[in-house]
Every structure is written in C-alpha cells, then in structure tokens.
Design an enzyme around this catalytic site. Structure first.
Site, PDB file in Angstrom:
ATOM      1  N   SER A 148       5.693  49.525   4.299  1.00 42.23           N
ATOM      2  CA  SER A 148       6.630  50.541   4.758  1.00 42.23           C
ATOM      3  C   SER A 148       7.575  50.891   3.618  1.00 42.23           C
ATOM      4  O   SER A 148       7.499  50.312   2.542  1.00 42.23           O
ATOM      5  CB  SER A 148       7.433  50.012   5.949  1.00 42.23           C
ATOM      6  OG  SER A 148       8.343  49.027   5.495  1.00 42.23           O
ATOM      7  N   LYS A 149       8.464  51.816   3.881  1.00 41.28           N
ATOM      8  CA  LYS A 149       9.425  52.260   2.872  1.00 41.28           C
ATOM      9  C   LYS A 149      10.245  51.106   2.315  1.00 41.28           C
ATOM     10  O   LYS A 149      10.618  51.089   1.155  1.00 41.28           O
ATOM     11  CB  LYS A 149      10.387  53.287   3.474  1.00 41.28           C
ATOM     12  CG  LYS A 149       9.879  54.697   3.330  1.00 41.28           C
ATOM     13  CD  LYS A 149      10.997  55.687   3.576  1.00 41.28           C
ATOM     14  CE  LYS A 149      10.500  57.094   3.279  1.00 41.28           C
ATOM     15  NZ  LYS A 149      11.466  58.096   3.639  1.00 41.28           N
ATOM     16  N   ARG A 150      10.537  50.176   3.190  1.00 38.34           N
ATOM     17  CA  ARG A 150      11.321  49.011   2.839  1.00 38.34           C
ATOM     18  C   ARG A 150      10.739  48.274   1.627  1.00 38.34           C
ATOM     19  O   ARG A 150      11.445  47.620   0.877  1.00 38.34           O
ATOM     20  CB  ARG A 150      11.334  48.109   4.078  1.00 38.34           C
ATOM     21  CG  ARG A 150      12.056  46.813   4.027  1.00 38.34           C
ATOM     22  CD  ARG A 150      12.169  46.289   5.460  1.00 38.34           C
ATOM     23  NE  ARG A 150      10.848  46.078   6.059  1.00 38.34           N
ATOM     24  CZ  ARG A 150      10.110  44.981   5.859  1.00 38.34           C
ATOM     25  NH1 ARG A 150      10.555  44.029   5.074  1.00 38.34           N
ATOM     26  NH2 ARG A 150       8.937  44.841   6.439  1.00 38.34           N
ATOM     27  N   HIS A 151       9.412  48.361   1.435  1.00 41.71           N
ATOM     28  CA  HIS A 151       8.764  47.676   0.324  1.00 41.71           C
ATOM     29  C   HIS A 151       8.752  48.517  -0.946  1.00 41.71           C
ATOM     30  O   HIS A 151       8.140  48.144  -1.930  1.00 41.71           O
ATOM     31  CB  HIS A 151       7.316  47.337   0.678  1.00 41.71           C
ATOM     32  CG  HIS A 151       7.177  46.429   1.866  1.00 41.71           C
ATOM     33  ND1 HIS A 151       6.799  46.876   3.105  1.00 41.71           N
ATOM     34  CD2 HIS A 151       7.401  45.098   1.992  1.00 41.71           C
ATOM     35  CE1 HIS A 151       6.766  45.854   3.951  1.00 41.71           C
ATOM     36  NE2 HIS A 151       7.135  44.770   3.312  1.00 41.71           N
ATOM     37  N   GLY A 152       9.403  49.669  -0.887  1.00 45.11           N
ATOM     38  CA  GLY A 152       9.355  50.555  -2.051  1.00 45.11           C
ATOM     39  C   GLY A 152       8.094  51.399  -2.044  1.00 45.11           C
ATOM     40  O   GLY A 152       7.730  51.991  -3.037  1.00 45.11           O
TER      41      GLY A 152
END
Ligand code: GLU
Length: 487
Positions: A260-264
């Site tokens: 997800s976005k959280r992982h870059g």
C-alpha cells in the site's frame, strides 16, 4: 468441449512467434505492480524476438477515465515500455466480442439462460441455509429453442465442463489443477447484450495473436474460465490454441503485508515527479522484484533482455523495499550523463532558487554534476545541493553556517581573500597549494580554514569539497562572496 484432463489443446502456440501483452484497466494510475507486469511482458517478448502489445481494458465505463489512460501511457513511456503497435481499446471491440458469444451460442457451447435475479438469489440463499456451495445449475443449459420464453430477456452463459478436471501448466506456478465441477456456467453476454470482461479478454487475446499471457496471479481463477471459451472456439473454428499462462505473484510491503501507499508504493508518476527517480533505476528495481540472475543487483536493459526468462520468476510474493530502490537510484545518478542530469535538475532547481536562470545557468549546472552527483540519491537532492551555485549575494546564511563566522575566522578569511586575489590559474591544484600554505603560516589545520570558507561560499556547513566549490564558482564570485562576510 475440452476433454477432461488435457493441458494444452491441439493448436498449441508453442512454436509461434511470441506475442505478449499488458492489459491494464484504466481505473487509476500505473502502480508498481502493473509496471512490473508490463516489464515482464516486454522482457519476455524482447528476449524471444517477439512482440509486446498494449490493451486498455476500458469496459468498466463507470470507473475508466481518460486521465488514467493518459497516466498509464505516460508511465509506460517513461520506463521505455510503450507497446510495439498502436494500443487496442477493449470497449471499442464490443461488437466483435458479442459476435463470438453468438458463435458459441449457435454451436451449443453457450446457452440462453432465462433465470431471473430473484430466482438466482433464492437459490443462493437456499444453498447457504443448507450449508452447501452454491452452483448455478441452470435448467436452461439444455433447453431447446421451442422452450425459450418469448419476451423475456436472457443472459448467455458458457456450458462449462462438469466432469473431470482442468490443468494449467503455468510457467511460474507450475501445474495448477481445478476440478471442473468447481467451474460455474459464467456469463459471457449480459441481458442487455453487452459482453462481459471474461469474454472480452479471451477474444482480444486471440485477435491480437497473443501467445503468452503474463499477468498477476490474482487472475489465476479467471484463467480456468477463459480457457473454457478458448477451447469452445477452438472446437468451433480451430486456430484458438490455449495461451501459455504465467501468473506472477503479487508484491508485498517490506513487512509482508499487502502493498500500500504506506510502504512507499506509489504511482509511477510519483516516482518520477515527487521522488525524482531515474527510469533506469525503477526499471532495474522492478526487474529484481521477483526475478533474479545470480546475485546481480545492477542489471542493464540489454543484460535483462539477454537473461530474462519467465520460468525464473519466483513463485513467492516479493517484497517492496524503498531503501533498495533509492540505493539503485543513487547508482544510476552517478552513472548518468551530466548534461541529461542537469536538464532533469533544472526545473526542480528553478523552484528552489528563483535566481536560477535555466538558459544562463545550464553550463555551470552541468559542470557541477560530477561533484554533486556522488552525494545524491535522487534528483531532489541534486537540486538542493546545487542551490548554492546560483544563490544571489549576499547569501542567506544557515544558522550553523553563521555560527562559524566568528571574529577569529573572519581574520582567517581576510588572509584567504588576499592570497586568492593573487591567484592566477584558479585550478584545483593551485588553490589547494595556496590554502595549504596559509594553514601552514597560521599554524592551523586546513579544516579551520575550510569551515568558515565553506560557510561564506555556500551559506551552508556541508557542500562538495571546498576546492571544487571555489573552482565551480570562479574567482570573481568566490571573492565577492567571501568579502560579503567580511564587511
Ligand atoms: N485488466 C486486468 C487488470 O488490470 C488484466 C487482465 C489480464 O491481464 O488478463 O488487472
């Protein structure tokens, strides 16, 4: 209908020239997983001297947007993964899809199903209550035309095989077998006559001559249904061989969770625009995400084409690692041509330093690249580190830099100015000799001179080597900047 256990139908594409395709649904931008799927398709085609095609699967009219189509092409082109031919737009081919459905209907591989939504819902509920899996056992499967109700709409369903099993020899996953009793009679034409996605994919792959379907493993279940259509059409008119499937595992975050976005993990456009990455770095990174060649980390495009084989793609999910991506980017920045880098940095620099004039400043920016790029991981860092070259006098001083300009260090700088004024060649060697001599005369280390000098020349406490800074700024500008701090 396909026989119970065969794996590859008669007209196997095994010997045909390889044709691959990337078939994104334009409901959002090109994300990292999609870009990797495109890359593997591109590589497989290139490695085998085949063709790589693009298809925009825009049949979901509500969710498909022109902006997404634009972003997908944009991202693919940036990575050098544009198609070898004009892209195919799926929605525009609806009539052809429907035509195939009608062929299957006429040949008895598909049937008109008059079950209503209500009937289906009731059956589903009943199955649930009786705790057995729901299967569409439509009584219309074997109905004859005289039994068709007049004035009632129908969907067209495939007559999926019910006995035996189907095995797909997947190039990545190995042999995958499904009991045919698990396949339902899925819909190929809706009651309004429009084709379903399942049908469209198969017809388009056939018409585009696709031999190898390389895609995310979230499509494995679809493959079994799609094969039902392929095999029906092969029986009807021949020339519809089973495609060779290769379902590649999803990408997970470094923590093993769904990406997800959280992982870059962002859209490809964000890697380019916001993060300032080079396409060759992203290319190399994506390549290593689930595929490898020994321990090689840095792999060029040409090497990748030479070495790539879909059979070497890992079966397990790969993990997205932003740090690795940034490391690779640093490598490719150091390798990159200086004029190209300057061109990429210029617009970012113009935002940071309004005094930067791209026309007048390009030469200096290019000359500065060799010393700046050794310390930069991305284009933003390169832009930040080149600001001092174009800053307007008197330079704004960072707090730590200002603290270095004490009375004592000003006295040292006064000596430096006098010595540099007499400097003729303004070469790195000459400047080095001059400053070393001052250090000796004053009985201090070179660092004691370099620190305040750096502050006065750059307004910062970190910069490239002090002699490089002097050389890049030139004599007049260097002296003026130091004098500004003496006044
Ligand atoms: N349009 C599908 C997707 O974006 C891909 C379908 C396919 O590759 O067969 O997931």
């Amino acid at each position: 209908m396909a026989s119970a256990t065969d794996t590859v139908s008669a007209g196997s594409p095994g010997n045909a020239p390889v044709v691959t395709r990337f078939a994104p649904s334009p409901t959002g931008f090109l994300h990292i997983g999609g870009a990797r799927t495109a890359l593997f398709n591109w590589l497989y085609a290139r490695h085998n001297g085949g063709k790589y095609l693009l298809r925009i699967e825009d049949t979901d009219r509500a969710r498909s947007t022109d902006a997404a189509i634009e972003a997908i092409f944009d991202g693919l082109n940036w990575l050098g993964l544009g198609g070898d031919e004009e892209p195919v737009f799926q929605f525009a081919r609806s009539e052809r899809h429907a035509q195939v459905a009608h062929q299957m209907l006429e040949a008895g591989h598909a049937y008109r199903c008059y079950l209503t939504q209500e009937e289906l819902a009731a059956r589903r509920e009943k199955a649930q209550a009786e705790r057995r899996p729901f299967r569409i056992d439509s009584e219309w499967r074997d109905a004859t035309p005289d039994q068709w109700p007049a004035d009632q709409s129908y969907v067209v369903r495939m007559k999926a095989p019910r006995e035996g099993e189907t095995t797909i020899p997947d190039r990545v996953q190995g042999f995958i077998t499904v009991q045919n009793s698990e396949l339902d009679d899925f819909i190929v034409l809706r009651s309004d006559g429009t084709p379903t996605y399942m049908l469209a994919v198969v017809v388009d792959d056939h018409d585009m001559g696709v031999t190898h379907v390389i895609r995310g493993d979230d499509h494995i279940n679809n493959a079994f249904r799609q094969l039902v259509i392929v095999r029906a059409m092969n029986e009807i008119e021949g020339g519809w061989p089973d495609p060779i499937y290769a379902h590649i595992p999803l990408i997970h975050g470094a923590d093993g969770a769904k990406l997800s976005k959280r992982h870059g993990a962002l859209g490809v456009d964000a890697y380019r625009d916001e993060m300032g990455l080079l396409p060759e770095a992203v290319f190399n990174y994506l390549l290593r995400l689930g595929w490898g060649h020994g321990d090689e980390e840095i792999i060029s495009r040409d090497q990748a084409v030479e070495w790539f084989d879909i059979a070497n793609v890992n079966k397990g999910a790969s993990r997205f690692d932003l740090k690795k991506l940034l490391n690779l980017n640093g490598h490719y920045i150091r390798e990159a041509d200086d004029a190209r880098l300057a061109g990429l940095v210029a617009p970012r620099l113009a935002v940071l330093e309004p005094g930067f004039d791209a026309k007048a400043g390009m030469d200096l920016l290019t000359r500065a690249m060799p010393v700046l790029k050794v310390r930069a991981a991305d284009l933003n860092e390169l832009a930040t580190s080149s600001v001092f070259l174009f800053a307007q006098r008197p330079l704004p001083m960072a707090e730590k830099a200002a603290a270095l300009l004490t009375d004592d260090s000003r006295a040292i700088l006064a000596k430096v100015v006098a010595a540099l004024e007499a400097e003729n060649g303004w070469t790195i060697e000459g400047l080095e000799a001059t400053l070393k001599q001052i250090a000796e005369e004053l009985g201090i280390g070179l660092g004691k001179i370099a620190q305040p000098l750096r502050a006065s020349l750059t307004g910062q406490t970190t910069s490239p080597g002090i002699f490089d800074v002097l050389a890049l700024l030139g004599k007049d500008e260097s002296l003026a900047r130091i004098r500004d701090q003496l006044a």
